[in-house]
Design a protein around this motif. Structure first.
Motif, short mmCIF file in Angstrom:
data_model
loop_
_atom_site.label_atom_id
_atom_site.label_comp_id
_atom_site.label_asym_id
_atom_site.label_seq_id
_atom_site.Cartn_x
_atom_site.Cartn_y
_atom_site.Cartn_z
N GLN A 117 -22.90 12.05 -24.96
CA GLN A 117 -24.21 12.21 -24.31
C GLN A 117 -25.40 11.19 -24.38
OE1 GLN A 117 -26.43 15.27 -26.17
NE2 GLN A 117 -27.25 16.32 -24.52
N GLN A 118 -25.12 10.50 -25.54
CA GLN A 118 -26.03 9.31 -25.67
C GLN A 118 -25.84 8.46 -24.70
OE1 GLN A 118 -25.96 7.46 -29.44
NE2 GLN A 118 -27.71 6.11 -28.97
N ARG A 121 -26.74 9.37 -21.17
CA ARG A 121 -28.14 9.11 -20.80
C ARG A 121 -28.65 7.85 -20.80
NH1 ARG A 121 -29.89 12.81 -24.69
NH2 ARG A 121 -30.48 14.10 -23.08
N SER A 122 -28.12 6.98 -21.56
CA SER A 122 -28.35 5.46 -21.49
C SER A 122 -28.09 4.85 -20.12
CB SER A 122 -27.66 4.74 -22.51
OG SER A 122 -27.64 3.35 -22.35
N GLU A 125 -30.75 6.61 -17.51
CA GLU A 125 -32.00 5.90 -17.84
C GLU A 125 -32.01 4.24 -17.03
OE1 GLU A 125 -32.70 6.44 -22.04
OE2 GLU A 125 -33.40 8.52 -21.71
N THR A 160 -27.67 11.55 -11.30
CA THR A 160 -26.93 12.42 -12.13
C THR A 160 -25.45 11.70 -12.87
OG1 THR A 160 -27.64 14.26 -11.02
CG2 THR A 160 -25.65 14.68 -12.25
#
Length: 171
Positions: A117-118, A121-122, A125, A160
């Protein structure tokens, strides 16, 4: 009237095969050992006009582009334990070339949910940040230049990112 690109990725755990159908400019990468071993092809009618699922109203038939699911690129291929499957909208691929995505994926240290998940997300972003950088020569800007347009910068768009890792299935 609305329309949508579509990217469907299904893993058959028994046969270790990935079955895909992709229509438009969303897509997927399969990464093994830090290298892209499979990448979906972007489908466009012409520059910045991707294939999209839609049903044109009768008065717009022949005027509005309308693609059917039959136009999707379908593939099926073997995957291995540890393969990373990244599925994303064009907001990622228009703003981050594969080498940048691979740099982020190398930071993935294990296959637990939080780490995956991290990393997803990275990646999202970073693509978002690049989308609003007017001086960045994004993949979208490079493609625009290849089509005779003088464009620089990222491309603000929906972003996404779905990240999966092929692992052993246990009950």
């Amino acid at each position: 009237m609305g329309s949508s690109t579509a990217c469907i990725v299904v893993l058959d755990r028994t046969s270790h095969r990935l079955h895909t159908a992709n229509l438009g400019d969303s897509g997927f990468l399969v990464v093994r050992g830090g290298e892209v071993v499979h990448r979906s092809d972007e489908q466009q009618h012409y520059f910045n006009t991707p294939f999209q699922l839609s049903i044109a109203p009768p008065e717009a038939e022949g005027v509005v582009l309308s693609d059917s699911p039959d136009a999707a690129d379908s593939t099926s291929f073997d995957v291995q334990l540890g393969d990373i499957i990244l599925t994303a909208t064009d907001g990622l691929f228009d703003n981050m070339p594969d080498y940048m995505i691979l740099q982020e994926l190398k930071k993935l240290k294990n296959s637990n949910y939080e780490s995956i998940q991290q990393t997803a997300r990275s990646i999202a972003e970073q693509a978002h940040e690049l989308a609003y950088d007017p001086n960045y020569m994004s993949p979208f800007a490079q493609f625009a230049c290849d089509n005779g347009l003088n464009v620089r910068g990222g491309k603000p768009d929906d972003i996404t990112v779905l990240l999966s890792i092929v692992a052993e299935y246990t009950d």
